[in-house]
Design an enzyme around this catalytic site. Structure first.
Site, PDB file in Angstrom:
ATOM      1  N   MET A  42      29.571 -28.591  -6.451  1.00 23.72           N
ATOM      2  CA  MET A  42      30.276 -29.338  -5.671  1.00 23.72           C
ATOM      3  C   MET A  42      31.327 -28.053  -4.922  1.00 23.72           C
ATOM      4  SD  MET A  42      32.274 -31.956  -8.499  1.00 23.72           S
ATOM      5  CE  MET A  42      31.369 -33.182  -9.154  1.00 23.72           C
ATOM      6  N   SER A  43      30.503 -27.113  -4.622  1.00 30.45           N
ATOM      7  CA  SER A  43      31.242 -25.928  -4.194  1.00 30.45           C
ATOM      8  C   SER A  43      30.425 -24.765  -3.365  1.00 30.45           C
ATOM      9  CB  SER A  43      31.637 -25.102  -5.403  1.00 30.45           C
ATOM     10  OG  SER A  43      30.725 -24.334  -6.057  1.00 30.45           O
ATOM     11  N   HIS A  96      38.795 -22.602 -14.237  1.00 35.57           N
ATOM     12  CA  HIS A  96      39.153 -21.717 -12.864  1.00 35.57           C
ATOM     13  C   HIS A  96      40.677 -21.014 -13.080  1.00 35.57           C
ATOM     14  CE1 HIS A  96      35.638 -23.036 -10.195  1.00 35.57           C
ATOM     15  NE2 HIS A  96      35.691 -23.871 -11.252  1.00 35.57           N
ATOM     16  N   TYR A 143      37.283 -31.477  -3.693  1.00 37.20           N
ATOM     17  CA  TYR A 143      37.658 -32.586  -4.434  1.00 37.20           C
ATOM     18  C   TYR A 143      39.246 -32.304  -5.027  1.00 37.20           C
ATOM     19  CZ  TYR A 143      36.443 -29.767  -8.595  1.00 37.20           C
ATOM     20  OH  TYR A 143      36.211 -28.610  -9.467  1.00 37.20           O
ATOM     21  N   GLU A 144      39.618 -30.984  -4.884  1.00 41.15           N
ATOM     22  CA  GLU A 144      41.309 -30.727  -5.367  1.00 41.15           C
ATOM     23  C   GLU A 144      41.902 -31.191  -4.163  1.00 41.15           C
ATOM     24  OE1 GLU A 144      41.551 -26.690  -7.758  1.00 41.15           O
ATOM     25  OE2 GLU A 144      39.731 -26.536  -6.432  1.00 41.15           O
ATOM     26  N   ASN A 150      23.896 -28.531 -16.931  1.00 41.34           N
ATOM     27  CA  ASN A 150      23.395 -29.701 -17.545  1.00 41.34           C
ATOM     28  C   ASN A 150      22.189 -30.360 -16.763  1.00 41.34           C
ATOM     29  OD1 ASN A 150      24.892 -30.366 -15.264  1.00 41.34           O
ATOM     30  ND2 ASN A 150      26.542 -31.221 -16.545  1.00 41.34           N
ATOM     31  N   ALA A 199      28.417 -23.285 -11.398  1.00 45.57           N
ATOM     32  CA  ALA A 199      27.927 -24.045 -12.181  1.00 45.57           C
ATOM     33  C   ALA A 199      27.300 -25.401 -11.573  1.00 45.57           C
ATOM     34  CB  ALA A 199      28.860 -24.653 -13.547  1.00 45.57           C
ATOM     35  N   HIS A 206      32.370 -32.158 -17.796  1.00 40.84           N
ATOM     36  CA  HIS A 206      32.931 -30.870 -17.553  1.00 40.84           C
ATOM     37  C   HIS A 206      32.856 -29.915 -18.781  1.00 40.84           C
ATOM     38  CE1 HIS A 206      35.110 -28.086 -15.100  1.00 40.84           C
ATOM     39  NE2 HIS A 206      36.056 -28.061 -15.866  1.00 40.84           N
ATOM     40  N   HIS A 265      38.096 -26.100  -4.172  1.00 46.88           N
ATOM     41  CA  HIS A 265      37.177 -27.409  -4.062  1.00 46.88           C
ATOM     42  C   HIS A 265      37.686 -28.551  -3.197  1.00 46.88           C
ATOM     43  CE1 HIS A 265      36.310 -25.582  -8.168  1.00 46.88           C
ATOM     44  NE2 HIS A 265      35.203 -25.698  -7.932  1.00 46.88           N
ATOM     45  N   SER A 302      32.960 -22.400 -12.147  1.00 47.12           N
ATOM     46  CA  SER A 302      33.516 -23.041 -13.293  1.00 47.12           C
ATOM     47  C   SER A 302      32.898 -22.410 -14.574  1.00 47.12           C
ATOM     48  CB  SER A 302      32.989 -24.466 -13.394  1.00 47.12           C
ATOM     49  OG  SER A 302      33.538 -25.156 -12.485  1.00 47.12           O
TER      50      SER A 302
HETATM   51  N1  LIG Z   1      25.074 -33.187 -12.489  1.00 46.09           N
HETATM   52  C1  LIG Z   1      26.036 -32.197 -12.121  1.00 46.09           C
HETATM   53  N2  LIG Z   1      26.232 -31.097 -13.019  1.00 46.09           N
HETATM   54  C2  LIG Z   1      26.794 -30.345 -12.648  1.00 46.09           C
HETATM   55  N3  LIG Z   1      27.371 -29.272 -13.566  1.00 46.09           N
HETATM   56  C3  LIG Z   1      28.290 -28.299 -12.763  1.00 46.09           C
HETATM   57  N4  LIG Z   1      28.430 -29.034 -11.348  1.00 46.09           N
HETATM   58  C4  LIG Z   1      29.377 -28.524 -10.476  1.00 46.09           C
HETATM   59  C5  LIG Z   1      30.730 -29.258 -10.534  1.00 46.09           C
HETATM   60  N5  LIG Z   1      31.502 -28.734 -11.436  1.00 46.09           N
HETATM   61  C6  LIG Z   1      33.022 -29.397 -11.447  1.00 46.09           C
HETATM   62  C7  LIG Z   1      32.752 -30.428 -12.784  1.00 46.09           C
HETATM   63  O1  LIG Z   1      32.245 -29.641 -13.836  1.00 46.09           O
HETATM   64  C8  LIG Z   1      33.992 -28.548 -11.442  1.00 46.09           C
HETATM   65  O2  LIG Z   1      34.010 -27.918 -10.393  1.00 46.09           O
HETATM   66  C9  LIG Z   1      27.767 -30.241 -11.608  1.00 46.09           C
HETATM   67  C10 LIG Z   1      27.599 -31.358 -10.689  1.00 46.09           C
HETATM   68  O3  LIG Z   1      28.211 -31.238  -9.617  1.00 46.09           O
HETATM   69  N6  LIG Z   1      26.623 -32.400 -10.988  1.00 46.09           N
END
Ligand SMILES: Nc1nc2ncn(CCNC(CO)CO)c2c(=O)[nH]1
Length: 289
Positions: A219-220, A64, A88-89, A243, A116, A257, A86, A33
């Site tokens: 998530m990936s 993406h 989740y999609e 974060n 990310a 996001h 992903h 991401s």
């Molecule tokens: N706490 C937390 N922070 C994160 N930052 C990126 N992602 C990865 C998931 N990214 C998603 C939503 O941004 C898009 O693929 C996460 C996550 O799953 N949890």
């Protein structure tokens, strides 16, 4: 998509893609991401939207781009996914890892995956780059694994080992390169845990994940790594900590996001300096996977 009869089975897709551009890639890159800028590192690009590629999954997530970029990185033929898929999609797990099979069939030997992630390790800061040394496939505990079902012997073993999923030499090399680049303050090496999403974790889940040894959560990535290792590709991966995972009940912090994408923008320069140098030293010291 995977049956031999389908004109768009993995071999068919490989042939179709290689007909579109003249070279066979040796390196694959998957952009997480907001990290699609890594594709801009490639020279002599040939860009295809996923929508142009018959039966290729489609990206649906902001950040993406949904483009397959062919080009060269430090002289190595490379294919880069600007956007991944992903669970989740709503994609089936084997659609998520289908690009790994295509990479393998096109000749890719090494895959660099990026994502990310939220920082679970309390020593981590937003903007840190975590070299992934291992993963926890939490969806796998519930039976979500890309290798479920009959094993495709064309690609690999029925029971592949995962204790060496992340190439140790490349981890060490990447850490040295990062320190030489002056990134000592924000380079980490840790364990990445995937959930399915799309909801971010609860506080209790973050605390549990931290207790079981995870340093970052996303998530990936894990599904692609399992598929890449199954078919013998060398894997290097890193997370951009976008974060801090929420671990305390008395905070108003929330994961969004938007901040994921913003941190990707803020760190783009460092990532775009790190990846080509890691690859440059890889081909010098560890040319063959
Ligand atoms: N706490 C937390 N922070 C994160 N930052 C990126 N992602 C990865 C998931 N990214 C998603 C939503 O941004 C898009 O693929 C996460 C996550 O799953 N949890």
């Amino acid at each position: 998509l995977h049956s031999k009869e389908s004109p768009y089975c993995s071999e068919g897709m490989k042939t179709w893609l290689l007909d579109q551009q003249p070279f066979r890639p040796l390196l694959g890159i998957v952009c997480g991401s907001g990290l699609g800028g890594l594709a801009d590192l490639l020279k002599d690009q040939k860009v295809m939207s996923y929508s142009e590629i018959p039966h290729f999954p489609q990206s649906t997530v902001q950040g993406h781009a949904g483009k397959l970029v062919f080009g060269s990185l430090k002289g190595t033929p490379c294919v880069c996914m600007q956007g991944r898929f992903h669970l989740y999609e709503g994609h089936h797990i084997q659609k998520i890892t289908f690009p790994m099979k295509i990479f393998k069939l096109m000749g890719v030997e090494t895959v660099i995956l990026t994502n990310a992630a939220g920082g679970l390790n309390q020593e981590y800061n937003v903007g840190d780059i975590m070299i992934i040394k291992d993963h926890i496939n939490l969806p796998g505990f519930a039976g979500i694994n890309p290798l479920m079902g009959p094993n495709d012997e064309r690609f690999g073993l029925r029971f592949p080992a995962m204790s060496d999923a992340y190439d140790r030499e490349l981890q060490q090399l990447a850490e040295k390169v990062a320190i030489d680049l002056g990134y000592k303050e924000f380079i980490r090496r840790g364990v990445y845990c995937t959930l399915t999403g799309p909801s971010f974790e609860t506080i209790a889940e973050c605390r549990m994940l931290s207790m079981i040894g995870a340093d970052a959560v996303g998530m990936s990535t894990v599904h692609e790594v399992i598929a890449a290792r199954h078919c013998g590709m060398r894997v290097f991966a890193f997370s951009l900590i976008t974060n801090q995972a929420v671990m305390d009940y008395d905070t108003d912090m929330k994961a969004t996001h938007d901040e994921v994408l913003q941190t990707g923008k803020d760190r783009a320069h460092q990532l775009e300096a790190l990846v080509p140098l890691v690859w440059n030293f890889t081909i010098c010291f560890y040319p063959n996977p």
